[in-house]
Scaffold this motif. Structure first.
Motif, PDB file in Angstrom:
ATOM      1  N   PHE A 171       0.793  -1.229   0.000  1.00 36.70           N
ATOM      2  CA  PHE A 171       0.000   0.000   0.000  1.00 36.70           C
ATOM      3  C   PHE A 171       0.829   1.285   0.000  1.00 36.70           C
ATOM      4  O   PHE A 171       0.255   2.361   0.159  1.00 36.70           O
ATOM      5  CB  PHE A 171      -0.921   0.007   1.232  1.00 36.70           C
ATOM      6  CG  PHE A 171      -1.914  -1.114   1.238  1.00 36.70           C
ATOM      7  CD1 PHE A 171      -3.002  -1.099   0.388  1.00 36.70           C
ATOM      8  CD2 PHE A 171      -1.747  -2.200   2.083  1.00 36.70           C
ATOM      9  CE1 PHE A 171      -3.922  -2.131   0.393  1.00 36.70           C
ATOM     10  CE2 PHE A 171      -2.652  -3.238   2.096  1.00 36.70           C
ATOM     11  CZ  PHE A 171      -3.745  -3.204   1.246  1.00 36.70           C
ATOM     12  N   ALA A 172       2.137   1.196  -0.157  1.00 34.46           N
ATOM     13  CA  ALA A 172       2.933   2.423  -0.254  1.00 34.46           C
ATOM     14  C   ALA A 172       2.451   3.251  -1.441  1.00 34.46           C
ATOM     15  O   ALA A 172       2.201   2.717  -2.530  1.00 34.46           O
ATOM     16  CB  ALA A 172       4.413   2.088  -0.400  1.00 34.46           C
ATOM     17  N   LYS A 173       2.316   4.550  -1.225  1.00 37.39           N
ATOM     18  CA  LYS A 173       1.740   5.400  -2.272  1.00 37.39           C
ATOM     19  C   LYS A 173       2.657   5.518  -3.481  1.00 37.39           C
ATOM     20  O   LYS A 173       2.201   5.627  -4.630  1.00 37.39           O
ATOM     21  CB  LYS A 173       1.448   6.785  -1.704  1.00 37.39           C
ATOM     22  CG  LYS A 173       0.634   7.657  -2.646  1.00 37.39           C
ATOM     23  CD  LYS A 173       0.247   8.977  -2.011  1.00 37.39           C
ATOM     24  CE  LYS A 173      -0.608   9.798  -2.979  1.00 37.39           C
ATOM     25  NZ  LYS A 173      -1.017  11.100  -2.388  1.00 37.39           N
ATOM     26  N   GLY A 174       3.966   5.473  -3.235  1.00 36.74           N
ATOM     27  CA  GLY A 174       4.894   5.638  -4.343  1.00 36.74           C
ATOM     28  C   GLY A 174       5.033   4.379  -5.191  1.00 36.74           C
ATOM     29  O   GLY A 174       4.779   4.382  -6.391  1.00 36.74           O
ATOM     30  N   GLY A 175       5.428   3.255  -4.549  1.00 44.63           N
ATOM     31  CA  GLY A 175       5.694   2.051  -5.326  1.00 44.63           C
ATOM     32  C   GLY A 175       4.974   0.821  -4.831  1.00 44.63           C
ATOM     33  O   GLY A 175       5.406  -0.305  -5.105  1.00 44.63           O
ATOM     34  N   GLY A 176       3.891   0.991  -4.099  1.00 44.62           N
ATOM     35  CA  GLY A 176       3.138  -0.150  -3.601  1.00 44.62           C
ATOM     36  C   GLY A 176       2.443  -0.913  -4.716  1.00 44.62           C
ATOM     37  O   GLY A 176       2.021  -0.329  -5.723  1.00 44.62           O
ATOM     38  N   LEU A 177       2.328  -2.225  -4.538  1.00 47.00           N
ATOM     39  CA  LEU A 177       1.738  -3.061  -5.588  1.00 47.00           C
ATOM     40  C   LEU A 177       0.302  -2.662  -5.889  1.00 47.00           C
ATOM     41  O   LEU A 177      -0.107  -2.603  -7.059  1.00 47.00           O
ATOM     42  CB  LEU A 177       1.796  -4.531  -5.135  1.00 47.00           C
ATOM     43  CG  LEU A 177       1.206  -5.558  -6.103  1.00 47.00           C
ATOM     44  CD1 LEU A 177       1.944  -5.540  -7.429  1.00 47.00           C
ATOM     45  CD2 LEU A 177       1.246  -6.952  -5.495  1.00 47.00           C
ATOM     46  N   VAL A 178      -0.483  -2.391  -4.854  1.00 52.70           N
ATOM     47  CA  VAL A 178      -1.885  -2.028  -5.063  1.00 52.70           C
ATOM     48  C   VAL A 178      -1.994  -0.739  -5.868  1.00 52.70           C
ATOM     49  O   VAL A 178      -2.796  -0.636  -6.828  1.00 52.70           O
ATOM     50  CB  VAL A 178      -2.606  -1.889  -3.707  1.00 52.70           C
ATOM     51  CG1 VAL A 178      -4.012  -1.334  -3.892  1.00 52.70           C
ATOM     52  CG2 VAL A 178      -2.662  -3.229  -2.997  1.00 52.70           C
ATOM     53  N   ASN A 179      -1.196   0.263  -5.551  1.00 48.92           N
ATOM     54  CA  ASN A 179      -1.248   1.530  -6.275  1.00 48.92           C
ATOM     55  C   ASN A 179      -0.735   1.394  -7.698  1.00 48.92           C
ATOM     56  O   ASN A 179      -1.216   2.085  -8.609  1.00 48.92           O
ATOM     57  CB  ASN A 179      -0.436   2.599  -5.526  1.00 48.92           C
ATOM     58  CG  ASN A 179      -1.213   3.179  -4.352  1.00 48.92           C
ATOM     59  OD1 ASN A 179      -2.392   3.498  -4.476  1.00 48.92           O
ATOM     60  ND2 ASN A 179      -0.561   3.302  -3.212  1.00 48.92           N
ATOM     61  N   ARG A 189      -4.310   6.738  -7.352  1.00 48.19           N
ATOM     62  CA  ARG A 189      -3.623   6.072  -6.244  1.00 48.19           C
ATOM     63  C   ARG A 189      -4.335   6.366  -4.923  1.00 48.19           C
ATOM     64  O   ARG A 189      -4.966   7.410  -4.767  1.00 48.19           O
ATOM     65  CB  ARG A 189      -2.167   6.541  -6.156  1.00 48.19           C
ATOM     66  CG  ARG A 189      -1.294   6.074  -7.318  1.00 48.19           C
ATOM     67  CD  ARG A 189       0.075   6.707  -7.247  1.00 48.19           C
ATOM     68  NE  ARG A 189       0.947   6.193  -8.294  1.00 48.19           N
ATOM     69  CZ  ARG A 189       1.821   5.197  -8.130  1.00 48.19           C
ATOM     70  NH1 ARG A 189       1.929   4.620  -6.935  1.00 48.19           N
ATOM     71  NH2 ARG A 189       2.577   4.789  -9.123  1.00 48.19           N
ATOM     72  N   ILE A 190      -4.237   5.429  -4.008  1.00 46.27           N
ATOM     73  CA  ILE A 190      -4.847   5.604  -2.689  1.00 46.27           C
ATOM     74  C   ILE A 190      -3.747   5.777  -1.647  1.00 46.27           C
ATOM     75  O   ILE A 190      -2.661   5.211  -1.773  1.00 46.27           O
ATOM     76  CB  ILE A 190      -5.758   4.410  -2.323  1.00 46.27           C
ATOM     77  CG1 ILE A 190      -4.963   3.099  -2.341  1.00 46.27           C
ATOM     78  CG2 ILE A 190      -6.955   4.331  -3.238  1.00 46.27           C
ATOM     79  CD1 ILE A 190      -5.757   1.897  -1.877  1.00 46.27           C
ATOM     80  N   ASP A 191      -4.056   6.568  -0.634  1.00 55.93           N
ATOM     81  CA  ASP A 191      -3.087   6.837   0.440  1.00 55.93           C
ATOM     82  C   ASP A 191      -3.634   6.239   1.727  1.00 55.93           C
ATOM     83  O   ASP A 191      -4.580   6.766   2.316  1.00 55.93           O
ATOM     84  CB  ASP A 191      -2.878   8.339   0.594  1.00 55.93           C
ATOM     85  CG  ASP A 191      -1.807   8.661   1.630  1.00 55.93           C
ATOM     86  OD1 ASP A 191      -1.076   7.723   2.011  1.00 55.93           O
ATOM     87  OD2 ASP A 191      -1.706   9.826   2.038  1.00 55.93           O
TER      88      ASP A 191
END
Length: 339
Positions: A171-179, A189-191
């Motif tokens: 869930f990291a906003k920069g490089g998270g898999l979900v984003n 993108r979600i924060d």
């Protein structure tokens, strides 16, 4: 005349004393006999169940060393403790640290955050192991049931460090898999990690994923103790599986549910330091600061040992009061309770 009267009164007092001793003699003998009977019964129980007591001995030693002996350190919450002066040489200040703690503007913030996280865990997390146990109990294939149980147990053995790392990777906003997936399909993108509005629900979902499967163990064990003939009688009467769960399975594990609920209420002031500390960041400090992290920050980082001990003692007292009240309420409702 006076000497005769004095002799008569003295004789009466001696007679009364003799009567009291004579009357209390059988009671004393009876009390000693009862005590001796209890000791004999205890000795017989120890001899009969000696292997069970030996099996419980490591756990008892662990709790005695790491839970009961450290309770002696509570005394420093009433002192201006100095490591150089020691417990015996430190200045006694009474309730000064408690007054300071309760008058601290951060107290209500800590109380709000701690209670909010625990209430969410109680409402959303506590019922899920019961529901999952009911579903697993209805599986007819033993092999499939064992496989599912093993899968849902696995997250319990992962440390909070690993779970926090997985959460950041997802869930990291920069490089998270979900984003990355959301961006690939054209969505925003979600924060989650730095959003105060989602912090509490994120902690609750982490706890559910990690401990929900492990929490089914006691409920499945309680379900295994229900007489199968009761289910057979219910089938003959035309009850379907849902009716059997509602009228047989749930009442059969009601005592276990109530006992675990009482014990859970005793931890309403205890969120769990490791989980919150690992997910803590400056953006969510207003909703992430709880009693556990506050005690660490003030007691360890700032070396205010007496003040942080007072805060920890407050937590323990509140938990004890809640357990006693919940147990009393359960007994008033006709349940067994914890004690």
């Amino acid at each position: 005349m006076l000497s005769n009267r004095f002799s008569i009164e003295r004789g009466k007092d001696m007679a009364a004393t003799h009567q009291q001793q004579t009357a209390s003699g059988p009671k004393l003998v009876q009390t000693q006999g009862r005590r001796q009977t209890r000791l004999q019964r205890l000795g017989a129980d120890l001899r009969r169940d000696r292997y069970l007591y030996l099996l419980a001995l490591p756990g008892l030693v662990f709790f005695f060393i790491f839970k009961y002996i450290p309770m002696g350190g509570i005394i420093i919450s009433f002192q201006n403790y100095s490591p150089f002066a020691g417990v015996l040489g430190s200045e006694w200040v009474g309730m000064e640290h408690f007054n300071r703690f309760f008058s601290n503007p951060e107290f209500m913030l800590l109380f709000r955050n701690t209670m909010a996280i625990n209430v969410m865990n109680l409402v959303l997390f506590f019922p899920l192991p019961i529901v999952l146990s009911l579903l697993l109990n209805e599986l007819r294939s033993v092999l499939y049931k064992r496989i599912v149980q093993s899968i849902v147990y696995m997250p319990h053995f992962l440390s909070w460090v690993i779970i926090a790392g997985l959460t950041f990777l997802l869930f990291a906003k920069g490089g998270g898999l979900v984003n990355q997936v959301l961006e690939a399909v054209g969505l925003a993108r979600i924060d989650i990690l730095t959003n105060p509005d989602t912090f509490w629900i994120m902690l609750t979902l982490q706890s559910i994923w990690k401990e929900c499967g492990w929490g089914t163990i006691l409920f499945l064990a309680a379900m295994a103790g229900i007489d199968p003939q009761v289910y057979e009688a219910a089938k003959i009467d035309g009850a379907n599986r849902l009716r059997q769960m509602w009228h047989i399975t749930l009442p059969g594990i009601r005592n276990v549910i109530i006992i675990l609920l009482i014990l859970r209420l005793g931890h309403m002031m205890d969120v769990g330091f490791e989980q919150v500390f690992l997910m803590y960041n400056g953006a969510v400090s207003e909703v992430a600061e709880v009693f556990d992290t506050y005690v660490y920050r003030v007691g360890i980082q700032q070396a205010q040992f007496s003040y942080s001990t007072a805060a920890g003692l407050f937590k323990s007292v509140v938990g004890l009061v809640m357990v006693v009240m919940a147990n009393w309420l359960a007994k008033r409702m006709g349940e067994e309770g914890v004690y």
